[in-house]
Design a protein around this motif. Structure first.
Motif, mmCIF file in Angstrom:
data_model
loop_
_atom_site.group_PDB
_atom_site.id
_atom_site.type_symbol
_atom_site.label_atom_id
_atom_site.label_comp_id
_atom_site.label_asym_id
_atom_site.label_seq_id
_atom_site.Cartn_x
_atom_site.Cartn_y
_atom_site.Cartn_z
ATOM 1 N N MET A 124 50.763 34.389 40.238
ATOM 2 C CA MET A 124 50.096 33.190 39.749
ATOM 3 C C MET A 124 48.744 33.565 39.142
ATOM 4 S SD MET A 124 50.790 29.834 40.590
ATOM 5 C CE MET A 124 49.958 28.298 40.510
ATOM 6 N N PHE A 125 48.013 34.424 39.874
ATOM 7 C CA PHE A 125 46.683 34.796 39.394
ATOM 8 C C PHE A 125 46.756 35.645 38.132
ATOM 9 C CE2 PHE A 125 43.630 32.765 41.733
ATOM 10 C CZ PHE A 125 43.992 32.670 43.063
ATOM 11 N N GLY A 183 48.981 35.360 35.866
ATOM 12 C CA GLY A 183 49.233 34.368 34.822
ATOM 13 C C GLY A 183 47.948 33.647 34.449
ATOM 14 N N LEU A 184 47.184 33.309 35.472
ATOM 15 C CA LEU A 184 45.953 32.571 35.232
ATOM 16 C C LEU A 184 44.943 33.420 34.477
ATOM 17 C CD1 LEU A 184 45.581 30.725 38.632
ATOM 18 C CD2 LEU A 184 46.510 29.902 36.482
#
Lengths: 284, 203
Positions: free
Chosen positions: B8-9, B11-12
């Motif tokens: 997720m990170f 991607g962020l």
């Protein structure tokens, strides 16, 4: 595949009953419009769903309620008999189109624009025509305006609304693609001199869900704020927007945060809008 | 779960990198950047040539349905005639790249201008898109009004009816006419910054 099957049945269902699901009027050359209702009969005092379905040729798109840098939202204009009222269009989560750094928001392949209709308790029994004029802009590299004049006729009966199973499924799928509206207490906005922080209280998404994407829902949001940096906390998502022009106040933030799971599952969107306090210190 | 958070990170972080920096487009009350482009007769025209006059910049593409709405209805030509008669300089700018919709050679432009009864002071060709990007022109039409001192007075839409329907012209509030009428009679411009609507500029 399943969806396609359901839809063709939905169309067949209308033709079989003699309802004019097939559109009249002119359409854009790359988009076809159809009109559905989730009930076969209207019951006075009840709400029901209608939908305008736009099916687009490959490479063509239509627009969301905020079209982005260019384009035009699809517009619905109703002609309804007294006793029937149409609500606002419920827009499914959009996707992004980029051309030469210009961004627009909309739909490809197929979109269901859902509209709730409400029948007054005093609606007399008989038959009611539902008419809607749909205007849209269909774009690939170039854009062409499209229009359809759609009509359905339904009986009014003081009896439980008659529903069609396959259409119910299509409507359920379409409803599942709508973003959930976040209530104001789940949205906290803080304005600094150079940026705006938005905290959305959201349960943790299922493992493997890719990072969400933010879609600005108003021109003010898109024009005053840069694309946000998005950070996940256990029970919240934090969006940090840099102001494009630090000296200018930002009246409100409105948008949809969309999680697109891997595979076939529909996107999960969370919609919010929040006015900003204008008391924050501002650099001149 | 940890793995999920990690991906997720990542991607962020990527998202963060993709975030654009502050826009450089001219703002209301600021100096409108100078430029030089050729008109359809090959004559060079610079914004600075028109110092001391009000100047309208109109981004255009004759094949865009939003532009067609304002030409087929006669709305744009009428405003061009009305304002140039009052001494306003009207520069229509075509930023379509070669091979894209709305790109025409000078001779073809002369014919289009005649057919559309177009009446700007000049039609300037910007196939490299340099001036379009300089002004942040996003749509056709996208309108800018510059005052005699060279300061930006108005930017945005032609009017308040974002549609392709010529019937909407009659009931629309024309922001460019309003801004020029106010400015020409010495009043401050009430609405100076709106969201342009139209086709994307075909850079």
């Amino acid at each position: 595949m399943f969806l396609k099957k359901t839809l063709s049945r939905a169309v067949l269902f209308f033709s079989a009953l003699g309802f004019s699901a097939a559109p009249a009027g002119t359409e854009g050359p790359h988009v076809r419009a159809e009109f559905f209702s989730d009930v076969r009969s209207v019951r006075p005092g009840e709400k029901f769903w209608t939908a305008v379905r736009l099916r687009m040729d490959r490479g063509w798109h239509t627009y969301w309620k905020y079209p982005g840098d260019s384009g035009m939202p699809t517009r619905l204009r109703w002609t309804l008999p007294p006793g029937l009222t149409a609500g606002d269009v419920r827009w499914p989560c959009p996707i992004k189109f980029t051309a030469s750094s210009l961004v627009s928001y909309g739909y490809k392949d197929e979109v269901w624009l859902l509209v709730p209709l409400e029948a007054a308790a005093a609606l007399p029994e008989g038959r009611v025509p539902l008419e809607v004029r749909v205007d849209w802009l269909e774009c690939a590299d170039i854009c062409v305006p499209g229009r359809a004049d759609l009509r359905l006729e339904l009986p009014v009966q003081n009896a439980p609304s008659d529903k069609d199973a396959s259409l119910m499924k299509s409507f359920a799928l379409a409803l599942g693609r709508l973003p959930a509206e976040l209530s104001p207490e789940k949205v906290t906005v803080t304005e600094g001199p150079r940026d705006v922080h938005v905290r959305l209280s959201l349960p943790e998404p299922p493992p493997g869900t890719p990072a969400p994407v933010f879609y600005p829902a108003t021109a003010a949001t898109a024009e005053k704020l840069s694309e946000p940096r998005i950070r996940r906390e256990r029970d919240a998502v934090i969006l940090r927007f840099a102001k494009k022009t630090p000296s200018e106040p930002v009246p409100a933030v409105a948008g949809v945060l969309v999680f697109v799971p891997e595979g076939e599952a529909p996107p999960r969107g969370f919609e919010f809008q929040k006015k900003l306090e204008q008391a924050a210190p501002r650099r001149r | 779960m940890k793995k999920f958070l990690k991906s997720m990170f990542t991607g962020l972080a990527l998202l963060g990198l993709a975030a654009p920096t502050h826009a450089k487009e001219p703002r209301i009350g600021q100096k409108a950047p100078n430029f030089t482009l050729q008109d359809v007769r090959g004559q060079k025209r610079s914004l600075s040539d028109f110092k001391g006059q009000y100047v309208v910049l109109e981004w255009t593409n004759p094949d865009c349905p939003f532009v067609r709405k304002h030409y087929d209805s006669g709305n744009m030509p009428a405003l061009q005639k009305e304002m140039t008669a009052k001494g306003v300089v009207w520069l229509a700018i075509a930023s379509s790249a070669k091979g894209k919709q709305g790109y025409y050679e000078p001779s073809a432009w002369e014919k289009i201008l005649r057919e559309k009864k177009s009446a700007p002071t000049a039609l300037l060709r910007d196939p490299a898109g340099t001036v379009g990007r300089m002004y942040g022109a996003k749509t056709t039409p996208h309108m800018f009004v510059i005052d005699p001192e060279g300061l930006l007075l108005y930017k945005g839409a032609i009017d308040d009816k974002p549609s392709t329907d010529p019937d909407d012209v009659a009931t629309a509030k024309n922001y460019v006419r309003a801004a020029l009428e106010e400015a020409l009679s010495g009043k401050p411009v009430t609405t100076s910054d709106t969201s342009a609507y139209g086709c994307s500029v075909k850079y």
